[in-house]
Design a protein around this motif. Structure first.
Motif, PDB file in Angstrom:
ATOM      1  N   LEU A  42     -31.371 -70.624  91.972  1.00 58.94           N
ATOM      2  CA  LEU A  42     -31.484 -72.081  92.014  1.00 58.94           C
ATOM      3  C   LEU A  42     -31.641 -72.649  90.607  1.00 58.94           C
ATOM      4  CD1 LEU A  42     -33.810 -72.532  95.127  1.00 58.94           C
ATOM      5  CD2 LEU A  42     -31.308 -72.608  95.026  1.00 58.94           C
ATOM      6  N   ASP A  43     -32.504 -72.022  89.820  1.00 59.71           N
ATOM      7  CA  ASP A  43     -32.623 -72.363  88.404  1.00 59.71           C
ATOM      8  C   ASP A  43     -33.155 -71.132  87.684  1.00 59.71           C
ATOM      9  OD1 ASP A  43     -35.496 -72.349  88.623  1.00 59.71           O
ATOM     10  OD2 ASP A  43     -35.417 -74.407  89.369  1.00 59.71           O
ATOM     11  N   GLU A  44     -33.574 -71.296  86.443  1.00 57.20           N
ATOM     12  CA  GLU A  44     -33.975 -70.153  85.629  1.00 57.20           C
ATOM     13  C   GLU A  44     -35.142 -69.383  86.238  1.00 57.20           C
ATOM     14  OE1 GLU A  44     -33.493 -67.471  82.664  1.00 57.20           O
ATOM     15  OE2 GLU A  44     -32.221 -69.214  83.106  1.00 57.20           O
ATOM     16  N   ALA A  45     -36.016 -70.061  86.976  1.00 55.15           N
ATOM     17  CA  ALA A  45     -37.228 -69.408  87.482  1.00 55.15           C
ATOM     18  C   ALA A  45     -37.330 -69.402  89.002  1.00 55.15           C
ATOM     19  CB  ALA A  45     -38.469 -70.092  86.904  1.00 55.15           C
ATOM     20  N   THR A  46     -36.363 -69.971  89.698  1.00 59.25           N
ATOM     21  CA  THR A  46     -36.470 -70.122  91.152  1.00 59.25           C
ATOM     22  C   THR A  46     -35.242 -69.561  91.851  1.00 59.25           C
ATOM     23  OG1 THR A  46     -37.627 -72.206  90.696  1.00 59.25           O
ATOM     24  CG2 THR A  46     -37.080 -71.738  92.984  1.00 59.25           C
ATOM     25  N   ILE A  47     -35.484 -68.889  92.965  1.00 60.35           N
ATOM     26  CA  ILE A  47     -34.394 -68.326  93.763  1.00 60.35           C
ATOM     27  C   ILE A  47     -34.560 -68.747  95.216  1.00 60.35           C
ATOM     28  CG2 ILE A  47     -33.982 -66.321  92.288  1.00 60.35           C
ATOM     29  CD1 ILE A  47     -35.749 -64.668  94.149  1.00 60.35           C
ATOM     30  N   SER A  48     -33.457 -68.690  95.937  1.00 63.49           N
ATOM     31  CA  SER A  48     -33.471 -68.891  97.383  1.00 63.49           C
ATOM     32  C   SER A  48     -33.309 -67.519  98.032  1.00 63.49           C
ATOM     33  CB  SER A  48     -32.328 -69.816  97.802  1.00 63.49           C
ATOM     34  OG  SER A  48     -32.170 -69.808  99.212  1.00 63.49           O
ATOM     35  N   VAL A  49     -34.128 -67.251  99.047  1.00 60.07           N
ATOM     36  CA  VAL A  49     -34.132 -65.934  99.685  1.00 60.07           C
ATOM     37  C   VAL A  49     -33.984 -66.102 101.192  1.00 60.07           C
ATOM     38  CG1 VAL A  49     -35.429 -63.804 100.060  1.00 60.07           C
ATOM     39  CG2 VAL A  49     -35.655 -65.024  97.893  1.00 60.07           C
ATOM     40  N   GLN A  50     -33.153 -65.257 101.782  1.00 56.25           N
ATOM     41  CA  GLN A  50     -33.065 -65.177 103.239  1.00 56.25           C
ATOM     42  C   GLN A  50     -32.962 -63.707 103.623  1.00 56.25           C
ATOM     43  OE1 GLN A  50     -29.659 -66.991 105.175  1.00 56.25           O
ATOM     44  NE2 GLN A  50     -30.818 -67.362 107.056  1.00 56.25           N
TER      45      GLN A  50
END
Length: 325
Positions: free
Chosen positions: A134-142
């Motif tokens: 999503l950005d440098e420090a954030t991810i989306s997880v499923q």
């Protein structure tokens, strides 16, 4: 001669143009390859290894407790609270997005599916995880659950450097501890006697062996049967490269002989060690027992019985085990 000279002059004048065309063609191909390589490098995004937690007011506490999610693609693992997965394959999807195919242990899922299963702790599941930048420090997880996607994607943020450093230190300490434990196990294996039937050497050695009534050592089964006692091993300690001291709960044989010596209760001994083996070679050991606070004499020198006796004893043990219906 003049016509030939003119043709040659024309070719000479055209040579720079031809060279330019060839150069531009080569340059275009090289540029295309370079762009393709750069594009491939950009597309091969991977989430950073480390601790993640869901953003929000509990973000820092979740990071400190490291109970949310940890990604370690270098070590091919992803794990969270009461679940852990081994990453088998990583597939690149769109730029900044990957699919992880995993084999997982999930305590809660295993118990809920079959609470009567005695081996639920060892049950494994094939799962899939989608991770998107999503950005440098954030991810989306499923993540799938028992192979199905029941929950929508959620966000995970990379924890602060302090948390990552603590994880690295804990991982290093765990590796060091595991290495030390493996070293101790190798030392113990080298020091303790072989499992099997032993007897005191002498005129009746073969008879003692065939009756299995002298000493039977079963470190793998955590038991020792001496001429007088039956012992269950609690703990072992390598004192010297060839000596093992043992903490064991022992009881006298049902029909002890006149020379029987009771092994002292480990609860009455400061270090709880009430048996000791000294390995002379692969077929000879000395056994001491503690009685009244002291090791008994010079110990009993025991010899490993023949392979035929060992096979007979192993066969007897197999037939004496209750069958599973």
């Amino acid at each position: 001669m003049q016509e030939q000279s003119v043709s040659f002059d024309k070719m000479t004048r055209c040579a720079p143009l031809l060279a330019l065309v060839v150069f531009l063609t080569l340059d275009t191909n090289v540029s295309a390859l370079a762009q393709e390589a750069i594009g491939t490098a950009i597309d091969r995004w991977r989430p950073k290894d480390g601790v993640y937690a869901e953003p929000g007011e509990n973000f820092q506490s979740s990071c400190d407790e490291r109970n949310n999610m940890t990604i370690n693609l270098r070590g091919k693992s992803v794990y969270g609270y009461e679940w852990g997965c081994k990453v088998k394959t990583i597939t690149d999807l769109s730029p900044g997005s990957v699919q992880l195919d995993m084999i997982c242990n999930d305590y809660n899922l295993a118990q809920n599916l079959d609470p009567r299963d005695p081996n639920w702790e060892n049950r494994q599941f094939k799962e899939i995880m989608f991770v998107k930048r999503l950005d440098e420090a954030t991810i989306s997880v499923q993540k799938s659950l028992n192979g199905r996607f029941k929950d929508p994607p959620w966000r995970e943020a990379y924890c602060p450097l302090k948390t990552q450093r603590a994880l690295a230190e804990a991982t290093l300490a765990a590796k060091s501890e595991a290495k030390q434990k493996a070293k101790q196990e190798r030392a113990l294996k080298a020091a303790h006697p072989r499992d099997g039937v032993y007897a005191v050497a002498g005129a009746d050695f073969e008879e003692r062996c065939t009756k299995f009534n002298d000493t039977v050592v079963t470190f793998s089964g955590k038991s020792i049967a001496t001429a007088s006692n039956i012992c269950q091993i609690r703990n072992t300690q390598v004192q010297l490269p060839d000596t093992v001291r043992i903490d064991a709960d022992c009881t006298l044989q049902s029909a002890p002989g006149p020379d029987a010596v009771r092994v002292q209760d480990p609860d009455t001994i400061q270090d709880r060690k009430n048996l000791m083996f000294k390995k002379i070679d692969d077929k000879t050991v000395i056994l001491w027992i503690i009685n009244n606070g002291h090791f008994t004499g010079d110990g009993r020198k025991l010899s490993y019985c023949s392979d035929q006796v060992q096979r007979a004893y192993a066969g007897q043990r197999r037939t004496s085990k209750p069958s599973k219906n």
